[in-house]
Write a protein that holds these residues in place. Structure first.
Motif, PDB file in Angstrom:
ATOM      1  N   UNK A   1       0.822  -1.208   0.000  1.00 40.08           N
ATOM      2  CA  UNK A   1       0.000   0.000   0.000  1.00 40.08           C
ATOM      3  C   UNK A   1       0.859   1.263   0.000  1.00 40.08           C
ATOM      4  N   UNK A   2       1.827   1.312   0.920  1.00 37.48           N
ATOM      5  CA  UNK A   2       2.655   2.518   1.085  1.00 37.48           C
ATOM      6  C   UNK A   2       3.789   2.598   0.074  1.00 37.48           C
ATOM      7  N   UNK A   3       4.062   1.513  -0.605  1.00 36.17           N
ATOM      8  CA  UNK A   3       5.194   1.490  -1.537  1.00 36.17           C
ATOM      9  C   UNK A   3       6.441   0.978  -0.846  1.00 36.17           C
ATOM     10  N   UNK A   4       6.954   1.757   0.114  1.00 37.51           N
ATOM     11  CA  UNK A   4       8.103   1.335   0.926  1.00 37.51           C
ATOM     12  C   UNK A   4       7.804   1.683   2.380  1.00 37.51           C
ATOM     13  N   UNK A   5       8.125   0.765   3.272  1.00 39.68           N
ATOM     14  CA  UNK A   5       7.943   0.982   4.713  1.00 39.68           C
ATOM     15  C   UNK A   5       9.279   0.803   5.418  1.00 39.68           C
ATOM     16  N   UNK A   6       9.409   1.504   6.543  1.00 41.11           N
ATOM     17  CA  UNK A   6      10.630   1.408   7.346  1.00 41.11           C
ATOM     18  C   UNK A   6      10.326   0.667   8.648  1.00 41.11           C
ATOM     19  N   UNK A   7      11.202  -0.248   9.019  1.00 40.07           N
ATOM     20  CA  UNK A   7      11.055  -0.989  10.272  1.00 40.07           C
ATOM     21  C   UNK A   7      12.223  -0.650  11.188  1.00 40.07           C
TER      22      UNK A   7
END
Length: 341
Positions: free
Chosen positions: A208-214
């Motif tokens: 959904x967001x394209x890229x996510x950071x963890x």
């Protein structure tokens, strides 16, 4: 070496162990015998014997004696002091006098004499000794939190470890990440004692967001405990519970933050996922990325800056991360377009 070593080892073990209760004559015998050994070491080294080889031979000789480890270490320390006098070009008579005066006249125990001689001719050791005397330790030998900075120095603060990695699947980048460890003198919860925060920030595609950071984070309290006046303090680390965590840019929360905190599989860590990838990418590019956390038993946030500054080695790692993130973002954008069709 052998004859002098045998001479010193001939002094009864009980005499060495009870040096503080010796008669004047017995004390003088010990001091004189020991001084002659150190003089012999100095003369052997002055005649061209290599110190490393000399030390190895001495260790072999001591290993064959019936003395305990503490005794052997004191013997090696005395040879080390003799070598210091040799390397600094100090006369053998100076060595003899500098040892005999405090040993015979002041009746100091051997370890105190050797320590005084070493500090006297090493400015750095002298400054360290002076600082150590001014430190505050409680009745259990634990260093006062306010003195950690004084003992460990200003250079401790900041990034201690930074390493970038990338993962691929079927030839495509599946994740970009950076592992880190940060040291800090923390005032909010630890009264200035040392705190280590470590973990990772990883970026991966999100449907959904394209890229996510963890963000995966662990916090540890570092404690220093003195076990003896003349030995380095023990350092121990204990994990503390983190209640909340969020990513920051220039010390402030992301304006468009869409984050969620959850428990990691490893209970020592806390995890947080952030969907505001543009701000995270900008923070890394501008060297302004950080995070803030609060402890389980508190509500005040501690801000930690993961800035690289002029550290060239870390700068190379960040350049790798930026390149990987650019490829990941391009790949994610392409996949989002394909899925929307």
């Amino acid at each position: 070496m052998r004859w002098m070593l045998a001479l010193v080892l001939s002094v009864p073990l009980c005499v060495w162990g009870e040096q503080t209760t010796l008669s004047i004559e017995d004390q003088k015998q010990i001091c004189t015998t020991f001084a002659e050994f150190m003089v012999a070491v100095h003369e052997d080294l002055s005649s061209g014997t290599e110190w490393d080889r000399y030390r190895r031979e001495l260790e072999v000789e001591l290993a064959g004696s019936d003395r305990d480890e503490a005794w052997n270490q004191m013997f090696l320390n005395s040879a080390l002091v003799a070598n210091m006098y040799h390397e600094k070009g100090l006369a053998v008579e100076d060595l003899r006098i500098d040892f005999l005066h405090p040993c015979v006249t002041e009746r100091l125990v051997l370890v105190e004499v050797l320590e005084r001689m070493w500090i006297e001719h090493n400015p750095e050791a002298r400054e360290s000794e002076q600082s150590a005397r001014e430190l505050r330790w409680d009745e259990n030998g634990v260093l006062d939190p306010r003195d950690y900075r004084k003992l460990l120095g200003e250079d401790l603060e900041g990034l201690a470890v930074l390493s970038v990695y990338e993962r691929r699947s079927d030839g495509e980048i599946s994740a970009c990440g950076v592992e880190f460890a940060h040291m800090d003198y923390e005032d909010i919860y630890s009264m200035g004692a040392t705190v280590k925060t470590s973990g990772s920030v990883s970026f991966s595609e999100h449907r959904v967001a394209g890229v996510a950071a963890l963000l995966k984070l662990k916090g540890e309290d570092i404690r220093l405990t003195r076990v003896a006046d003349r030995s380095p303090p023990d350092m121990t680390a204990s994990v503390f519970d983190i209640r909340n965590v969020y990513m920051t840019k220039k010390g402030r929360p992301f304006k468009e933050s869409k984050a969620s905190t959850f428990e990691c599989e490893d209970s020592e860590y806390i995890c947080m996922v952030e969907f505001d990838f543009p701000t995270a990418a900008e923070a890394i590019f501008e060297d302004e990325l950080g995070f803030a956390y609060s402890r389980k038993d508190g509500s005040t946030d501690v801000v930690v800056e993961l800035t690289v500054g002029d550290n060239q080695e870390f700068g190379v790692e960040i350049a790798k991360l930026i390149g990987c993130m650019a490829q990941l973002a391009k790949q994610a954008s392409k996949n989002l377009e394909s899925n929307s069709d």
